[in-house]
Enzyme design. Structure first.
Site, mmCIF file in Angstrom:
data_model
loop_
_atom_site.group_PDB
_atom_site.id
_atom_site.type_symbol
_atom_site.label_atom_id
_atom_site.label_comp_id
_atom_site.label_asym_id
_atom_site.label_seq_id
_atom_site.Cartn_x
_atom_site.Cartn_y
_atom_site.Cartn_z
ATOM 1 N N SER A 1 0.857 -1.184 0.000
ATOM 2 C CA SER A 1 0.000 0.000 0.000
ATOM 3 C C SER A 1 0.892 1.232 0.000
ATOM 4 C CB SER A 1 -0.896 0.022 1.241
ATOM 5 O OG SER A 1 -1.615 1.243 1.318
ATOM 6 N N TYR B 1 -1.632 -1.423 10.460
ATOM 7 C CA TYR B 1 -1.829 -1.725 9.041
ATOM 8 C C TYR B 1 -0.689 -1.130 8.218
ATOM 9 C CZ TYR B 1 -4.245 -2.120 4.539
ATOM 10 O OH TYR B 1 -4.581 -2.426 3.234
#
Length: 242
Positions: free
Chosen positions: A145, A158
């Site tokens: 990401s 995350y």
């Protein structure tokens, strides 16, 4: 009508019943690839596979998979290889989304993100890498990401898992190339369009693009380093392109 550019390519996808994994399976099927998906929910795997086959008139394979278990992951890949007649691509797409504030997040919630978003990617990359190195070719695609580089408020653990996935992918891209193994790390922005990410995955396989591939975000997100120039500089530095 999509071009059948990947006819004969055998692809195994984790997290193939939802999100990016599901869209990637649909995109590969549309490109003519042979696809096996895995998920822990066996009933959902059967239902989604039947849906794929109705849409594409294909013979997609659905298999049970626990991505955090080395033995069961190995069984998934072995069965996918046997059912598809070989294996050319492994996409590690299983993912657990952020749960919120770091201080409010429980230990088990953090562990679940670490296990699925990072440990499972390490397991899948190692198992696929061993198989592909032995056969002399293969392509591993991992899902990172952009916020693994920039960081995003309210998603600390995350971000940490995705930062690690990008680091893993950079090391593997360099380290396995000499054995015929291509490694791509897809880095979508926050709240990405799953179809756009799936198209990027298929593009990497079709055109043999290794390394870090950044997919533009679908909308705005809060970031600890919002400067786009800084983001580009950081990613280039991580890839050793200065």
């Amino acid at each position: 009508m999509p071009r059948k550019t990947l006819v004969g390519t055998r692809v195994a996808i984790t997290g193939g019943t939802y999100g990016i994994g599901k869209e990637a399976a649909l995109a590969f099927l549309a490109a003519g690839a042979d696809v096996a998906i895995g998920d822990a929910d066996a009933g959902k795997v059967r239902a989604i596979t039947a849906q794929f086959n109705r849409i594409h008139g294909a013979d997609a394979v659905g298999l049970p998979l626990e991505v955090t278990d080395d033995v069961r992951f190995a069984e998934f890949l072995a069965t996918a290889e046997r059912r598809l007649g070989g294996l050319d691509v492994v996409v590690n797409a299983a993912d657990v989304e952020p749960t919120g504030s770091f201080l409010a997040e429980s230990g088990p919630e953090s562990d679940r993100q670490i296990d699925t978003n990072l440990r499972a990617v390490i397991i899948g990359s190692r198992l696929a890498g061993l198989r592909f190195a032995e056969q002399g070719h293969g392509h591993i695609v991992n899902i990172g990401s952009a916020i693994g580089v920039t960081a995003a408020l309210g998603a600390a653990v995350y971000c940490a898992t995705k930062h690690a996935v990008i680091g893993l992918g950079t090391a593997l891209h360099r380290g396995l190339a000499g054995q015929g193994v291509l490694v791509s790390t897809i880095a979508p922005g926050y709240a990405p369009d799953a179809q756009m990410v799936a198209d990027a995955i298929v593009d990497c396989v079709e055109y043999r693009r290794g390394g870090l591939v950044v997919v533009p975000p679908n909308g705005w997100f809060r970031t600890a380093m919002p400067d786009p120039a800084q983001l580009r500089h950081t990613m280039r530095r991580m890839l050793g392109i200065m």
